[in-house]
Design an enzyme around this catalytic site. Sequence first.
Site, PDB file in Angstrom:
ATOM      1  N   LYS A  24     -53.880  25.457 -38.753  1.00 46.55           N
ATOM      2  CA  LYS A  24     -53.426  24.684 -39.918  1.00 46.55           C
ATOM      3  C   LYS A  24     -52.623  23.464 -39.488  1.00 46.55           C
ATOM      4  O   LYS A  24     -52.868  22.353 -39.961  1.00 46.55           O
ATOM      5  CB  LYS A  24     -52.563  25.583 -40.805  1.00 46.55           C
ATOM      6  CG  LYS A  24     -51.662  24.834 -41.786  1.00 46.55           C
ATOM      7  CD  LYS A  24     -50.760  25.805 -42.526  1.00 46.55           C
ATOM      8  CE  LYS A  24     -49.583  25.170 -43.219  1.00 46.55           C
ATOM      9  NZ  LYS A  24     -48.493  24.738 -42.352  1.00 46.55           N
ATOM     10  N   ASN A  25     -51.679  23.657 -38.588  1.00 47.26           N
ATOM     11  CA  ASN A  25     -50.777  22.541 -38.290  1.00 47.26           C
ATOM     12  C   ASN A  25     -51.404  21.461 -37.402  1.00 47.26           C
ATOM     13  O   ASN A  25     -50.844  20.377 -37.259  1.00 47.26           O
ATOM     14  CB  ASN A  25     -49.446  23.067 -37.735  1.00 47.26           C
ATOM     15  CG  ASN A  25     -48.630  23.741 -38.839  1.00 47.26           C
ATOM     16  OD1 ASN A  25     -48.910  23.563 -40.028  1.00 47.26           O
ATOM     17  ND2 ASN A  25     -47.652  24.545 -38.448  1.00 47.26           N
ATOM     18  N   CYS A 118     -42.777  23.856 -47.770  1.00 51.86           N
ATOM     19  CA  CYS A 118     -42.002  25.085 -47.917  1.00 51.86           C
ATOM     20  C   CYS A 118     -40.506  24.790 -47.955  1.00 51.86           C
ATOM     21  O   CYS A 118     -40.013  23.995 -47.159  1.00 51.86           O
ATOM     22  CB  CYS A 118     -42.287  26.017 -46.735  1.00 51.86           C
ATOM     23  SG  CYS A 118     -43.929  26.734 -46.779  1.00 51.86           S
ATOM     24  N   ARG A 123     -34.968  19.622 -44.643  1.00 52.67           N
ATOM     25  CA  ARG A 123     -36.062  19.212 -43.743  1.00 52.67           C
ATOM     26  C   ARG A 123     -36.159  17.689 -43.756  1.00 52.67           C
ATOM     27  O   ARG A 123     -37.096  17.114 -44.317  1.00 52.67           O
ATOM     28  CB  ARG A 123     -37.394  19.852 -44.170  1.00 52.67           C
ATOM     29  CG  ARG A 123     -37.379  21.344 -44.104  1.00 52.67           C
ATOM     30  CD  ARG A 123     -38.712  21.946 -44.484  1.00 52.67           C
ATOM     31  NE  ARG A 123     -39.712  21.841 -43.429  1.00 52.67           N
ATOM     32  CZ  ARG A 123     -40.972  22.214 -43.570  1.00 52.67           C
ATOM     33  NH1 ARG A 123     -41.398  22.690 -44.714  1.00 52.67           N
ATOM     34  NH2 ARG A 123     -41.826  22.088 -42.552  1.00 52.67           N
ATOM     35  N   ASP A 307     -42.339  30.053 -37.115  1.00 54.37           N
ATOM     36  CA  ASP A 307     -43.332  30.460 -38.111  1.00 54.37           C
ATOM     37  C   ASP A 307     -43.711  31.940 -37.995  1.00 54.37           C
ATOM     38  O   ASP A 307     -44.412  32.468 -38.867  1.00 54.37           O
ATOM     39  CB  ASP A 307     -44.611  29.610 -37.979  1.00 54.37           C
ATOM     40  CG  ASP A 307     -44.337  28.148 -38.290  1.00 54.37           C
ATOM     41  OD1 ASP A 307     -43.333  27.861 -38.966  1.00 54.37           O
ATOM     42  OD2 ASP A 307     -45.123  27.299 -37.844  1.00 54.37           O
ATOM     43  N   ARG A 398     -51.934  28.374 -49.033  1.00 55.46           N
ATOM     44  CA  ARG A 398     -51.797  27.090 -48.336  1.00 55.46           C
ATOM     45  C   ARG A 398     -52.055  27.251 -46.842  1.00 55.46           C
ATOM     46  O   ARG A 398     -52.310  26.262 -46.144  1.00 55.46           O
ATOM     47  CB  ARG A 398     -50.379  26.527 -48.532  1.00 55.46           C
ATOM     48  CG  ARG A 398     -50.154  25.907 -49.902  1.00 55.46           C
ATOM     49  CD  ARG A 398     -48.817  25.170 -49.946  1.00 55.46           C
ATOM     50  NE  ARG A 398     -48.583  24.526 -48.686  1.00 55.46           N
ATOM     51  CZ  ARG A 398     -47.454  24.592 -47.988  1.00 55.46           C
ATOM     52  NH1 ARG A 398     -46.415  25.234 -48.449  1.00 55.46           N
ATOM     53  NH2 ARG A 398     -47.345  24.004 -46.837  1.00 55.46           N
TER      54      ARG A 398
HETATM   55  N1  EPU Z   1     -35.809  17.579 -38.123  1.00 51.05           N
HETATM   56  C1  EPU Z   1     -34.878  16.621 -38.465  1.00 51.05           C
HETATM   57  N2  EPU Z   1     -35.298  15.345 -38.666  1.00 51.05           N
HETATM   58  C2  EPU Z   1     -36.589  14.977 -38.570  1.00 51.05           C
HETATM   59  C3  EPU Z   1     -37.553  15.945 -38.228  1.00 51.05           C
HETATM   60  C4  EPU Z   1     -37.133  17.246 -38.018  1.00 51.05           C
HETATM   61  O1  EPU Z   1     -33.693  16.920 -38.582  1.00 51.05           O
HETATM   62  O2  EPU Z   1     -36.895  13.801 -38.776  1.00 51.05           O
HETATM   63  C5  EPU Z   1     -35.397  18.972 -37.862  1.00 51.05           C
HETATM   64  C6  EPU Z   1     -35.958  19.939 -38.882  1.00 51.05           C
HETATM   65  O3  EPU Z   1     -35.141  20.016 -40.038  1.00 51.05           O
HETATM   66  C7  EPU Z   1     -35.993  21.235 -38.095  1.00 51.05           C
HETATM   67  C8  EPU Z   1     -36.338  20.751 -36.678  1.00 51.05           C
HETATM   68  O4  EPU Z   1     -35.976  19.380 -36.637  1.00 51.05           O
HETATM   69  O5  EPU Z   1     -34.734  21.837 -38.080  1.00 51.05           O
HETATM   70  C9  EPU Z   1     -37.786  20.887 -36.288  1.00 51.05           C
HETATM   71  O6  EPU Z   1     -38.612  20.353 -37.305  1.00 51.05           O
HETATM   72  P1  EPU Z   1     -40.068  19.783 -37.039  1.00 51.05           P
HETATM   73  O7  EPU Z   1     -40.093  18.346 -37.355  1.00 51.05           O
HETATM   74  O8  EPU Z   1     -40.569  20.223 -35.703  1.00 51.05           O
HETATM   75  O9  EPU Z   1     -40.879  20.535 -38.182  1.00 51.05           O
HETATM   76  P2  EPU Z   1     -42.094  19.973 -38.984  1.00 51.05           P
HETATM   77  O10 EPU Z   1     -42.891  19.078 -38.118  1.00 51.05           O
HETATM   78  O11 EPU Z   1     -41.671  19.435 -40.306  1.00 51.05           O
HETATM   79  C10 EPU Z   1     -43.801  21.756 -38.247  1.00 51.05           C
HETATM   80  C11 EPU Z   1     -44.682  22.736 -38.935  1.00 51.05           C
HETATM   81  C12 EPU Z   1     -43.854  23.890 -39.466  1.00 51.05           C
HETATM   82  C13 EPU Z   1     -43.083  24.521 -38.308  1.00 51.05           C
HETATM   83  C14 EPU Z   1     -42.243  23.470 -37.593  1.00 51.05           C
HETATM   84  C15 EPU Z   1     -41.541  24.000 -36.356  1.00 51.05           C
HETATM   85  C16 EPU Z   1     -46.404  21.308 -39.820  1.00 51.05           C
HETATM   86  C17 EPU Z   1     -47.034  20.683 -40.999  1.00 51.05           C
HETATM   87  N3  EPU Z   1     -45.345  22.076 -40.050  1.00 51.05           N
HETATM   88  O12 EPU Z   1     -42.899  21.279 -39.247  1.00 51.05           O
HETATM   89  O13 EPU Z   1     -44.783  24.822 -39.972  1.00 51.05           O
HETATM   90  O14 EPU Z   1     -42.250  25.533 -38.805  1.00 51.05           O
HETATM   91  O15 EPU Z   1     -43.096  22.378 -37.177  1.00 51.05           O
HETATM   92  O16 EPU Z   1     -42.469  24.456 -35.432  1.00 51.05           O
HETATM   93  O17 EPU Z   1     -46.864  21.152 -38.697  1.00 51.05           O
HETATM   94  C18 EPU Z   1     -45.534  26.564 -41.334  1.00 51.05           C
HETATM   95  O18 EPU Z   1     -46.656  26.426 -40.819  1.00 51.05           O
HETATM   96  O19 EPU Z   1     -45.234  27.553 -42.073  1.00 51.05           O
HETATM   97  C19 EPU Z   1     -44.510  25.567 -41.084  1.00 51.05           C
HETATM   98  C20 EPU Z   1     -43.431  25.443 -41.836  1.00 51.05           C
END
Ligand code: EPU
Length: 419
Positions: A24-25, A118, A123, A307, A398
């Site tokens: 998915k990601n 989610c 975030r 996750d 999703r």
């Molecule tokens: N963060 C910030 N600022 C940013 C970006 C991230 O503070 O600009 C923080 C976040 O709040 C979090 C940490 O950095 O505490 C890591 O966040 P990351 O950006 O890696 O998360 P994401 O890219 O928004 C993806 C996956 C998530 C998964 C996380 C961590 C996707 C669409 N989502 O989210 O997947 O939990 O990486 O591996 O790729 C899921 O599949 O259920 C899911 C939530």
Amino acid sequence: MTQEVIKIRGGQTLSGTVHNHGAKNSAVAIIPATLLAEDKVTVEGLPQISDVDTLVSLLGDLNIHTHLDGTTLDVDPTEIENAPLPNNKVQSLRASYYMMGAMLGRFKKCVIGLPGGCPLGPRPIDQHIKGFKALGAVVDESSETSMKIEADQLVGANIFLDMVSVGATINIMLAAVRAKGQTVIENAAKEPEVVDVAAFLSSLGANIKDAGTSTIKITGVEHLHGSRHQVIPDRIEAGTYMCIAAACAEEMTIDHIIPKHVEPLTVKLKELGVDVDMHEDSVTIRRQLPYDSVNIKTLVYPGFATDLQQPITPLLFLSEGISLVTDTIYPARFKHVEELQNMGADISADQGTATIKPSTLHGASVYASDLRAGACLIVAALLAEGVTTIYNVKHIYRGYTQIVETLKRLGADIWTEEV
Ligand code: EPU
């Protein structure tokens, strides 16, 4: 208004083979990335989930012609037009933020609603914005519902991420592939999905080096052509079924996996005492009760995935001692705890750590607050005595392809109802 719920009568022993789908990601980044191509693209091995449908529909809003047939998506971006992207669709998932990087790379301009997804606590996307600005974009955040990002010219830059972020790493790559000169992303995310997106972009003709390390180098190119790409297997879907197997299966095989990608989970399952038999691209798991207690701390890849902390939690009720689960990525990702308490579980959460004691679960009405909380409740319901009703299942759809049908085939007493 009616809504679909999932009902499970727990206590059945499962067996059989599960076919794991595409990640998915990866998929949710690769679909937006197709708009960078100037010719036709085919993406194979997509999961059949609602996040994919929503992103394909967003491509349609840019006059991109698409054909989604099961797990294969054909994209024809030759008549692409830049248009503001509507809020309702953008807000239904987190990954819509990848439209920002891709549209910035393609048009040097986009107007887009703010991403949803989610509710895992705060975030922010400040690191994405910081990256776009470093490449020369001006970001207008004055509206509460949408964002305007615009650049006269994108110019490569050195960008040091304040924290390791999958989303920011990928989004900056999407814009930087069309920037002038070299971009270096330091403290980049190393997740397999980042590597897969880089492989896809490279198949279009992008110049990306060292994806999968913490320093990614991208040299911009003027044109990106068409290609055909196969999405990598989903380590989180596979991991969820591995947890289900450890909870309920006499013997279950999960195929189409990359063993290395699920290793952080495999190690924990073995520590618990689960019988895990790893093969070249599949894993066979047998429940072997009782389990030992374990402590889990989520970390960026190759640490234990955030996750999977929710889906593995019900297994810890089968342990003989007390287990601790700490989420360092999303310290507020514990909304499942209250629902598990409703099912009779002895679990509490405080300041990013859940304390889990041996428990016998019973059926209850529970609410899937987010995707992986939903997966956790499914594992718990399969273990519980009596019938559990799971509400808000749209989150589950999703991220998991045909999960109800799959579990039924494995022997679960599971069905959906309109209520
Ligand atoms: N963060 C910030 N600022 C940013 C970006 C991230 O503070 O600009 C923080 C976040 O709040 C979090 C940490 O950095 O505490 C890591 O966040 P990351 O950006 O890696 O998360 P994401 O890219 O928004 C993806 C996956 C998530 C998964 C996380 C961590 C996707 C669409 N989502 O989210 O997947 O939990 O990486 O591996 O790729 C899921 O599949 O259920 C899911 C939530």
